[in-house]
Scaffold this motif. Structure first.
Motif, PDB file in Angstrom:
ATOM      1  N   ARG A  23       0.900  -1.331  -0.024  1.00 32.84           N
ATOM      2  CA  ARG A  23       0.187  -0.025   0.051  1.00 32.84           C
ATOM      3  C   ARG A  23       0.854   1.249  -0.001  1.00 32.84           C
ATOM      4  NH1 ARG A  23      -4.051  -3.254   2.588  1.00 32.84           N
ATOM      5  NH2 ARG A  23      -5.788  -3.098   1.423  1.00 32.84           N
ATOM      6  N   MET A  96      -6.918   1.409   5.918  1.00 35.78           N
ATOM      7  CA  MET A  96      -8.449   1.455   5.713  1.00 35.78           C
ATOM      8  C   MET A  96      -8.779   2.816   5.133  1.00 35.78           C
ATOM      9  SD  MET A  96      -9.734  -0.765   8.733  1.00 35.78           S
ATOM     10  CE  MET A  96      -8.208  -0.881   9.875  1.00 35.78           C
ATOM     11  N   SER A  99      -9.599   6.102   7.197  1.00 39.78           N
ATOM     12  CA  SER A  99     -10.895   6.577   7.782  1.00 39.78           C
ATOM     13  C   SER A  99     -10.938   6.365   9.325  1.00 39.78           C
ATOM     14  CB  SER A  99     -11.940   5.445   7.222  1.00 39.78           C
ATOM     15  OG  SER A  99     -11.338   4.120   7.834  1.00 39.78           O
ATOM     16  N   ARG A 132     -15.423   5.691   9.502  1.00 37.44           N
ATOM     17  CA  ARG A 132     -15.002   4.272   8.988  1.00 37.44           C
ATOM     18  C   ARG A 132     -16.251   3.519   8.983  1.00 37.44           C
ATOM     19  NH1 ARG A 132     -10.145   1.597  12.243  1.00 37.44           N
ATOM     20  NH2 ARG A 132      -9.295   3.014  11.144  1.00 37.44           N
ATOM     21  N   LEU A 140     -18.970   8.126  13.861  1.00 39.55           N
ATOM     22  CA  LEU A 140     -19.795   9.541  14.032  1.00 39.55           C
ATOM     23  C   LEU A 140     -19.500  10.267  15.040  1.00 39.55           C
ATOM     24  CD1 LEU A 140     -22.780   8.811  11.802  1.00 39.55           C
ATOM     25  CD2 LEU A 140     -20.620   9.233  10.905  1.00 39.55           C
ATOM     26  N   PHE A 147     -15.051  17.747  15.710  1.00 41.27           N
ATOM     27  CA  PHE A 147     -15.646  19.254  15.499  1.00 41.27           C
ATOM     28  C   PHE A 147     -15.849  20.130  16.553  1.00 41.27           C
ATOM     29  CE2 PHE A 147     -18.349  16.725  12.000  1.00 41.27           C
ATOM     30  CZ  PHE A 147     -17.246  16.317  11.331  1.00 41.27           C
ATOM     31  N   PRO A 166      -7.505  11.918  -1.596  1.00 39.47           N
ATOM     32  CA  PRO A 166      -8.899  11.865  -1.986  1.00 39.47           C
ATOM     33  C   PRO A 166      -9.748  12.075  -0.302  1.00 39.47           C
ATOM     34  CG  PRO A 166      -8.434   9.669  -2.265  1.00 39.47           C
ATOM     35  CD  PRO A 166      -6.996  10.489  -2.086  1.00 39.47           C
ATOM     36  N   ALA A 168     -12.889  12.857   1.970  1.00 44.81           N
ATOM     37  CA  ALA A 168     -14.598  12.710   1.950  1.00 44.81           C
ATOM     38  C   ALA A 168     -15.141  12.639   3.461  1.00 44.81           C
ATOM     39  CB  ALA A 168     -15.172  11.253   1.406  1.00 44.81           C
ATOM     40  N   TYR A 173     -15.259  18.006   6.223  1.00 42.34           N
ATOM     41  CA  TYR A 173     -16.005  18.810   7.122  1.00 42.34           C
ATOM     42  C   TYR A 173     -15.289  19.371   8.277  1.00 42.34           C
ATOM     43  CZ  TYR A 173     -19.969  15.582   5.622  1.00 42.34           C
ATOM     44  OH  TYR A 173     -20.672  14.830   4.962  1.00 42.34           O
ATOM     45  N   PHE A 191     -14.413  16.178  -0.867  1.00 38.06           N
ATOM     46  CA  PHE A 191     -15.878  16.151  -1.310  1.00 38.06           C
ATOM     47  C   PHE A 191     -16.670  15.531  -0.132  1.00 38.06           C
ATOM     48  CE2 PHE A 191     -13.632  13.441  -4.739  1.00 38.06           C
ATOM     49  CZ  PHE A 191     -13.351  12.447  -3.940  1.00 38.06           C
ATOM     50  N   GLY A 194     -17.263  10.373  -2.693  1.00 36.61           N
ATOM     51  CA  GLY A 194     -16.583  10.345  -3.894  1.00 36.61           C
ATOM     52  C   GLY A 194     -17.339   9.782  -4.955  1.00 36.61           C
TER      53      GLY A 194
END
Ligand code: HXC
Length: 297
Positions: A23, A96, A99, A132, A140, A147, A166, A168, A173, A191, A194
């Motif tokens: 990887r 992973m 994530s 993840r 979450l 946050f 990349p 996401a 956020y 974004f 994806g």
């Protein structure tokens, strides 16, 4: 004792490999550096003090009990930039997709708390696919904690995010709430999700670049403050930015040696701004000629 130290060094070597050599090669193949390589470019040589190198996730759902990697996809710690302390976390895409699990979130909130307490900048290097999926609500909730600290740190310490792959979901956020956001051209994307997920959910075909590439975010949406050619340039420029910033809202701006002539007279400043207010002029030329040594970020 020697045996314990040998075992410790062995465990460290495994942790440093993250998701493994294959990887890491794939990461290099995409023109990206690894989390640890980025940190070593960002910080002064030998100054990085890593935390929580052996932390693993505690999820047992969806076969995750067998998929544990020491460090759990994020490298965290502190070090110095030109002698001044900064806290840093770097997402490891080789584990992973970088994530965020609950344990991964705890590593990040720990350095956020330390940066706030000490009063030093925090720099996040992002290359990750958000929450993840296998952890669901636990992941979450982890983002909720990250946050919350982004909000508490706002206006107190500088928060800098560099998007280097990349990215996401929560991995955009959270950066979006920070003070400075930089991207790397052609390899980084910001974004909500994806292109593959967009295609599945809305049947819309869109490229990563159109959805959230550096060209979009630095020229259209203005989400990013700047875009750099590659990882090396990005890390060099973040070091330069740090040189300009105070450590926190309790600290003075840093004093730097300057070599400009204090009596320098820039005659062209009299003529750069046209008499006619409808005529355009090069504002950067004006700034560069005004500031010491033309040093403008
Ligand atoms: C678990 C993930 C992951 C995720 C990527 N991976 N994202 N694993 N959870 N969120 C894994 C992949 O399975 C893959 O594993 C490896 O990382 C590399 O991913 P690829 O898809 O092969 O890479 P690439 O094609 O470059 O695409 C990267 C990507 C894409 C654009 C980030 O993976 C993607 O769209 N992921 C899902 C993004 C997303 O919807 N995240 C949830 C956000 S929700 P293997 O083993 O195959 O190498 C969220 C909510 C926050 O964050 C709100 C909080 C309140």
């Amino acid at each position: 004792m020697k045996e314990i130290l040998r075992q410790l060094e062995e465990r460290r070597a495994v942790a440093r490999l993250g998701g493994g050599e294959k990887r890491i090669d794939a990461q290099h193949g995409r023109g990206k550096l690894t989390a640890r390589e980025r940190i070593s470019l960002l910080l002064d040589d030998g100054s990085f003090e890593e935390f929580d190198m052996f932390v693993e996730h505690d999820c047992a759902d969806f076969g995750m009990a067998d998929q544990k990697v020491p460090g759990d996809g994020v490298v965290t710690g502190w070090g110095t930039v030109n002698g001044r302390p900064v806290y840093v976390f770097a997402k490891d895409f080789t584990v992973m997709g970088g994530s965020l699990s609950r344990s991964h979130a705890k590593k990040i909130t720990k350095v956020q708390d330390m940066a706030l307490k000490v009063g030093a900048p925090i720099i996040g290097l992002f290359d990750a696919g958000g929450a993840r999926i296998q952890e669901g609500v636990d992941a979450l909730g982890g983002y909720g904690e990250v946050f919350q600290r982004n909000v508490l740190a706002s206006g107190v310490i500088p928060q800098i995010s560099v998007i280097m792959g990349p990215c996401a979901g929560g991995d955009v956020y959270s950066p979006a709430m920070t003070d400075f956001i930089f991207m790397v051209r052609d390899t980084s994307y910001m974004f909500v999700t994806g292109p593959d997920v967009v295609k599945t959910v809305t049947n819309e075909t869109v490229t990563s670049e159109e959805l959230g590439g550096a060209s979009i975010h630095s020229t259209k949406s203005s989400v990013a403050d700047g875009a750099f050619e590659n990882d090396v340039v990005a890390m060099t420029q973040v070091r330069r930015l740090i040189d300009f910033l105070p450590q926190s809202n309790r600290a003075e701006v840093p004093e730097r040696p300057f070599f400009d002539d204090q009596d320098r007279v820039e005659m062209s400043l009299d003529t750069i701004i046209p008499q006619n207010p409808n005529m355009p002029y090069d504002m950067k030329e004006l700034v560069l000629k005004t500031v010491d040594e033309g040093d403008f970020f």
